[in-house]
Design a protein around this motif. Structure first.
Motif, PDB file in Angstrom:
ATOM      1  N   LEU A  97       0.840  -1.204   0.000  1.00  0.00           N
ATOM      2  CA  LEU A  97       0.000   0.000   0.000  1.00  0.00           C
ATOM      3  C   LEU A  97       0.873   1.251   0.000  1.00  0.00           C
ATOM      4  O   LEU A  97       2.003   1.220   0.483  1.00  0.00           O
ATOM      5  N   GLN A  98       0.348   2.292  -0.609  1.00  0.00           N
ATOM      6  CA  GLN A  98       1.022   3.590  -0.533  1.00  0.00           C
ATOM      7  C   GLN A  98       0.061   4.580   0.112  1.00  0.00           C
ATOM      8  O   GLN A  98       0.131   4.836   1.299  1.00  0.00           O
ATOM      9  N   CYS A  99      -0.888   5.102  -0.670  1.00  0.00           N
ATOM     10  CA  CYS A  99      -1.814   6.069  -0.070  1.00  0.00           C
ATOM     11  C   CYS A  99      -2.827   5.358   0.820  1.00  0.00           C
ATOM     12  O   CYS A  99      -3.394   5.949   1.727  1.00  0.00           O
ATOM     13  N   GLY A 100      -3.066   4.087   0.561  1.00  0.00           N
ATOM     14  CA  GLY A 100      -3.973   3.307   1.402  1.00  0.00           C
ATOM     15  C   GLY A 100      -5.446   3.480   1.090  1.00  0.00           C
ATOM     16  O   GLY A 100      -6.293   2.924   1.779  1.00  0.00           O
ATOM     17  N   TYR A 101      -5.750   4.238   0.031  1.00  0.00           N
ATOM     18  CA  TYR A 101      -7.173   4.498  -0.221  1.00  0.00           C
ATOM     19  C   TYR A 101      -7.928   3.216  -0.572  1.00  0.00           C
ATOM     20  O   TYR A 101      -9.058   3.004  -0.145  1.00  0.00           O
ATOM     21  N   CYS A 102      -7.283   2.349  -1.316  1.00  0.00           N
ATOM     22  CA  CYS A 102      -7.959   1.121  -1.733  1.00  0.00           C
ATOM     23  C   CYS A 102      -7.893   0.056  -0.645  1.00  0.00           C
ATOM     24  O   CYS A 102      -8.564  -0.975  -0.748  1.00  0.00           O
ATOM     25  N   THR A 103      -7.040   0.279   0.371  1.00  0.00           N
ATOM     26  CA  THR A 103      -6.695  -0.803   1.297  1.00  0.00           C
ATOM     27  C   THR A 103      -7.883  -1.384   2.078  1.00  0.00           C
ATOM     28  O   THR A 103      -7.985  -2.610   2.197  1.00  0.00           O
ATOM     29  N   CYS A 134      -6.303  -0.679  -7.459  1.00  0.00           N
ATOM     30  CA  CYS A 134      -5.364   0.152  -6.698  1.00  0.00           C
ATOM     31  C   CYS A 134      -4.724   1.087  -7.699  1.00  0.00           C
ATOM     32  O   CYS A 134      -4.213   0.653  -8.720  1.00  0.00           O
ATOM     33  N   ARG A 135      -4.761   2.372  -7.396  1.00  0.00           N
ATOM     34  CA  ARG A 135      -4.259   3.307  -8.396  1.00  0.00           C
ATOM     35  C   ARG A 135      -2.821   3.729  -8.135  1.00  0.00           C
ATOM     36  O   ARG A 135      -2.254   4.475  -8.898  1.00  0.00           O
ATOM     37  N   CYS A 136      -2.234   3.322  -7.018  1.00  0.00           N
ATOM     38  CA  CYS A 136      -0.879   3.822  -6.809  1.00  0.00           C
ATOM     39  C   CYS A 136       0.150   2.782  -6.423  1.00  0.00           C
ATOM     40  O   CYS A 136       1.336   3.059  -6.527  1.00  0.00           O
ATOM     41  N   THR A 137      -0.236   1.604  -6.017  1.00  0.00           N
ATOM     42  CA  THR A 137       0.791   0.682  -5.535  1.00  0.00           C
ATOM     43  C   THR A 137       1.205  -0.344  -6.575  1.00  0.00           C
ATOM     44  O   THR A 137       2.355  -0.719  -6.665  1.00  0.00           O
TER      45      THR A 137
HETATM   46  S1  FES Z   1      -2.566   2.165  -2.098  1.00  0.00           S
HETATM   47 FE1  FES Z   1      -3.220   3.975  -3.092  1.00  0.00          FE
HETATM   48  S2  FES Z   1      -4.890   3.337  -4.273  1.00  0.00           S
HETATM   49 FE2  FES Z   1      -4.071   1.516  -3.515  1.00  0.00          FE
END
Ligand code: FES
Ligand code: FES
Length: 399
Positions: A97-103, A134-137
């Protein structure tokens, strides 16, 4: 307004909602449970996934009034949950995870897989998570984390929970009931998909279609128009020049059957299908009309590519003018935005042009010219992203 009773994270709750309120809004706005995230609000991204009567469900497309009497577990309700704790640790360890939005949604779907998958089969995990974007990891770490938890639990002798009233893996409604049922050795859905992949599509009648989207492309090849036109008539060599394409059969001189493979994020699509080729020697032009279907993502496509050889450089080179039209239907169609498809097609066309050039100018051996080329969609995507960022940076510098 309607009054409904719910059990939310173990607490009995009575609340009043409008008929149009979806479950995610009720939880976030009225019950302050903001761990359930909203991304697309169309049932596509999976960010809002929670457990509804024990099964993962998308709360953005679930009406709250339809849940009267239901038991709901949100990510906040998994604080003490053993599987969720193991997943949280594995996600942190594997950089999942990075931003964690999808987590939160990812953990919900992953927990279901950990609970129900017999073995840490990577393909089954990827299919099970294909409803969570997931848009960032990226998905490598996520899949590794889920695999690690499944392996560790099975090694500790904790068996998969088979059945339990559910017949499909993944969020509620993510898969048609027809491909369901988990068995003790391997999910039936997976076995059926494998079988499907081995069944060639033998369609000799290719219907005309009106493409939903169309665009033009062109490329230059250092060879005379007649030579390029002849290459376009040799379908095996032509397919070998096209990244990701394989010919499986040529049932008639103007018919081909084959496959185009693309791997994007957690989804590996293999479009199997058939096409008809019309050629006009007088105008050095032609047209391919085809249709294909990816069993795994249940996405269908149909389309046509017309080509015309235009002499340039006094006939020593050729500009190949392409008109591309396509329609997509199914889950992948929801994430394939026009600009993205166009950029990707432009990159594929560039690789195709380079391969045609190499072939026509003798830079490819006969054996290599009949080998299918792998489509490195990730590299193409990175190329697309790089170009878009460069354009953006240029624009910002000008301001
Ligand atoms: S961790 Fe950022 S959208 Fe999945
Ligand atoms: S917000 Fe529910 S699936 Fe995207």
């Amino acid at each position: 307004m309607t009054t409904i009773q719910l059990s939310v994270n173990g607490t009995a709750t009575e609340t009043t909602v409008e008929p149009r309120t979806h479950l995610a809004d009720l939880l976030r706005d009225q019950l302050d449970l903001t761990g359930t995230h909203l991304g697309c609000e169309h049932g596509v991204c999976g960010a809002c996934t929670l457990l509804l009567d024990g099964a993962p469900a998308r709360s953005c497309i679930t009406l709250a009034v339809a849940c009267d009497g239901a038991t709901i577990t949100t990510i906040e309700g998994l604080d003490e949950d053993e599987i969720a704790a193991e997943l949280r640790a594995a996600f942190a360890r594997e950089h999942a995870l990075q931003c964690g939005y999808c987590t939160p949604g990812m953990i919900m779907s992953a927990r279901d897989l950990v609970l129900r998958l017999d073995s840490a089969d990577e393909q089954a995990i990827r299919v099970g998570l294909s409803g969570n974007l997931c848009r960032c990891t990226g998905y490598v770490g996520i899949v590794r984390a889920v695999r690690a938890v499944i392996e560790a639990r099975r090694q500790r002798g904790i068996a998969a929970a088979i059945g339990a009233g559910r017949t499909s893996l993944g969020p509620v409604g993510s898969q048609p009931a027809a491909i369901a049922t988990t068995t003790s050795s391997a999910p039936r859905a997976m076995r059926e998909m494998e079988a499907d992949r081995n069944v060639a599509v033998r369609t000799l009648d290719i219907p005309e279609a009106v493409p939903a989207k169309s665009f033009d492309a062109s490329f230059i090849v250092n060879a005379a128009p007649a030579q390029v036109f002849a290459l376009f008539g040799n379908v095996r060599t032509l397919a070998a020049c096209f990244p990701g394409a394989t010919i499986t059969d040529i049932p008639a001189p103007d018919r081909i059957e084959g496959e185009i493979r693309v791997a994007l994020g957690p989804l590996a699509a293999a479009f199997r299908g058939a096409a008809r080729i019309d050629r006009d020697e007088t105008n050095l032009s032609g047209r391919l009309v085809g249709m294909g279907h990816d069993q795994r993502s249940r996405t269908s496509t149909s389309g046509q590519i017309s080509w015309r050889m235009v002499p340039i450089d006094e006939g020593r080179a050729t500009r190949v003018e392409l008109a591309i039209g396509y329609s997509l239907s199914g889950p992948l169609a929801q994430i394939a935005r026009d600009g993205f498809v166009r950029d990707l097609a432009a990159r594929i066309t560039t690789v195709f042009a380079q391969n045609c050039d190499k072939h026509l100018n003798g830079a490819t051996t006969q054996a290599a010219s009949e080998q299918p080329q792998r489509l490195n969609a990730l590299a193409l995507l990175l190329d697309v992203a790089r170009t878009r960022l460069t354009v953006l940076a240029r624009r910002l510098r000008r301001q």
